[in-house]
Scaffold this motif. Structure first.
Motif, PDB file in Angstrom:
ATOM      1  N   LYS A 142       0.809  -0.777  -0.486  1.00  0.00           N
ATOM      2  CA  LYS A 142       0.389  -0.358  -0.064  1.00  0.00           C
ATOM      3  C   LYS A 142       0.574   1.436  -0.173  1.00  0.00           C
ATOM      4  O   LYS A 142       0.509   1.738   0.410  1.00  0.00           O
ATOM      5  CB  LYS A 142      -0.447   0.411   1.303  1.00  0.00           C
ATOM      6  CG  LYS A 142      -1.978  -1.320   1.428  1.00  0.00           C
ATOM      7  CD  LYS A 142      -3.221  -1.397   0.451  1.00  0.00           C
ATOM      8  CE  LYS A 142      -3.645  -2.968   0.501  1.00  0.00           C
ATOM      9  NZ  LYS A 142      -5.177  -2.368  -0.143  1.00  0.00           N
TER      10      LYS A 142
ATOM     11  N   PHE B  74       0.901   4.166  -2.850  1.00  0.00           N
ATOM     12  CA  PHE B  74      -1.241   4.540  -2.453  1.00  0.00           C
ATOM     13  C   PHE B  74      -0.520   6.026  -1.540  1.00  0.00           C
ATOM     14  O   PHE B  74      -1.148   7.144  -1.317  1.00  0.00           O
ATOM     15  CB  PHE B  74      -1.872   3.740  -2.540  1.00  0.00           C
ATOM     16  CG  PHE B  74      -3.139   4.265  -2.159  1.00  0.00           C
ATOM     17  CD1 PHE B  74      -4.252   5.059  -3.125  1.00  0.00           C
ATOM     18  CD2 PHE B  74      -3.923   4.403  -0.851  1.00  0.00           C
ATOM     19  CE1 PHE B  74      -5.193   5.905  -2.655  1.00  0.00           C
ATOM     20  CE2 PHE B  74      -4.892   5.343  -0.587  1.00  0.00           C
ATOM     21  CZ  PHE B  74      -5.872   6.211  -1.469  1.00  0.00           C
TER      22      PHE B  74
ATOM     23  N   GLN C 142      -0.871  10.108  -1.625  1.00  0.00           N
ATOM     24  CA  GLN C 142      -1.476  10.772  -1.279  1.00  0.00           C
ATOM     25  C   GLN C 142      -0.642  11.844   0.059  1.00  0.00           C
ATOM     26  O   GLN C 142      -0.936  12.803   0.522  1.00  0.00           O
ATOM     27  CB  GLN C 142      -2.381   9.691   0.398  1.00  0.00           C
ATOM     28  CG  GLN C 142      -3.411   8.986  -1.074  1.00  0.00           C
ATOM     29  CD  GLN C 142      -4.575   9.661  -1.255  1.00  0.00           C
ATOM     30  OE1 GLN C 142      -4.861  10.669  -0.822  1.00  0.00           O
ATOM     31  NE2 GLN C 142      -4.529   9.642  -3.024  1.00  0.00           N
TER      32      GLN C 142
ATOM     33  N   GLN D  43     -10.825   1.162   0.428  1.00  0.00           N
ATOM     34  CA  GLN D  43      -9.749   0.284  -0.249  1.00  0.00           C
ATOM     35  C   GLN D  43     -10.468  -1.033   0.009  1.00  0.00           C
ATOM     36  O   GLN D  43     -10.936  -2.609  -0.507  1.00  0.00           O
ATOM     37  CB  GLN D  43      -8.650   0.372  -0.721  1.00  0.00           C
ATOM     38  CG  GLN D  43      -8.400   1.706  -1.586  1.00  0.00           C
ATOM     39  CD  GLN D  43      -6.375   2.145  -1.407  1.00  0.00           C
ATOM     40  OE1 GLN D  43      -6.267   1.638  -1.260  1.00  0.00           O
ATOM     41  NE2 GLN D  43      -6.643   2.804  -2.462  1.00  0.00           N
TER      42      GLN D  43
END
Length: 271
Positions: free
Chosen positions: A15, A18, A22, A268
């Motif tokens: 992850k 991502f 962000q 998610q």
């Protein structure tokens, strides 16, 4: 544009791209972050190729944290204590620096959950790299005693011996009978749908059962703790985000807010 990456094998499940994208948007940082699948025996070469192509820093996940430790020219006290590195960067002198943000990520998440670590007695299950990286920061946060329990007693004993007398090593079947307000599962049992085989009596005084593994559903350990009447259970998603935020701060000098990114990740995972 500054380049960063996470190195692992496997890496598809990560992850980190991502999360850091962000963080970059939130903190207005012009940077790129990618996932790199390094060969099992070729981490050092992958890292050098990355730096040669302009890479500024990186994260390291399974199975390369010990190799990153060996590769780093300058090690933080946290990395030395953990015997592993999860964050790499180049300093102004061009030296490769290694740090470990896993433990401070755990402590930050426990504080977010309202845990008072000062004077606390902690039962830590599992004597792998995850637990070793957590012990130092937990002690620094004021933990009074930490009992490290592992299936193989000698491994727990060896790790405990590298810290002060606040850390005690034992097997899963001979854990000292006392109150443990905080129990942390640092084993990988949650990945296989199982849990550490400890007696339910150890949960009698537990206020928070924390599993370093995370997923769409509560782990088996968390479900079991709830069945035993433990008031609060949490998985390791907050720890993942907090350790990433600490690495981001090391690289960029700004600290992101993990809460909005956590909300997005939970959505998610729920899909």
């Amino acid at each position: 544009m500054d380049r960063y990456a996470v190195f692992g094998n496997p890496i598809g499940q990560s992850k980190s791209p991502f999360i850091h994208s962000q963080f970059a948007l939130q903190c207005k940082q012009l940077m790129q972050y990618e996932a790199i699948l390094a060969p099992a025996d070729g981490f050092a070469d992958s890292w050098r190729d990355f730096v040669a192509s302009g890479g500024k820093g990186g994260n390291v996940t399974v199975p390369f944290k010990e190799q990153a430790y060996q590769l780093a020219e300058v090690l933080s006290a946290r990395a030395q204590q953990a015997g592993a590195v999860n964050t790499l960067y180049l300093n102004t002198a061009g030296q490769l620096c290694g740090d470990n943000t896993d433990g401070i990520g755990l402590v930050a998440d426990l504080k977010r959950l309202g845990v008072s670590l000062a004077g606390c007695t902690v039962l830590l299950l599992g004597a792998g790299g995850a637990s070793r990286g957590a012990i130092g920061p937990l002690l620094d946060a004021g933990v009074r005693q930490l009992v490290l329990a592992n299936r193989t007693f000698s491994k727990a004993q060896t790790i405990a011996a590298s810290f002060d007398s606040r850390v005690v090593g034992c097997g899963l079947t001979d854990i000292p009978q006392q109150a443990y307000p905080l129990i942390i599962n640092a084993t990988s049992s949650g990945l296989t749908g199982s849990r550490p085989e400890i007696a339910a009596t150890y949960l009698k005084d537990c206020q928070l059962a924390y599993d370093m593994v995370y997923g769409a559903q509560p782990t088996t350990f968390m479900q079991w703790a709830k069945q035993q009447g433990v008031p609060q259970q949490a998985d390791g998603l907050g720890m993942l985000l907090a350790q990433a935020a600490a690495a981001f701060t090391i690289w960029r000098g700004v600290t992101p807010d993990i809460e909005p990114v956590m909300a997005l990740l939970k959505k998610q995972l729920a899909v």
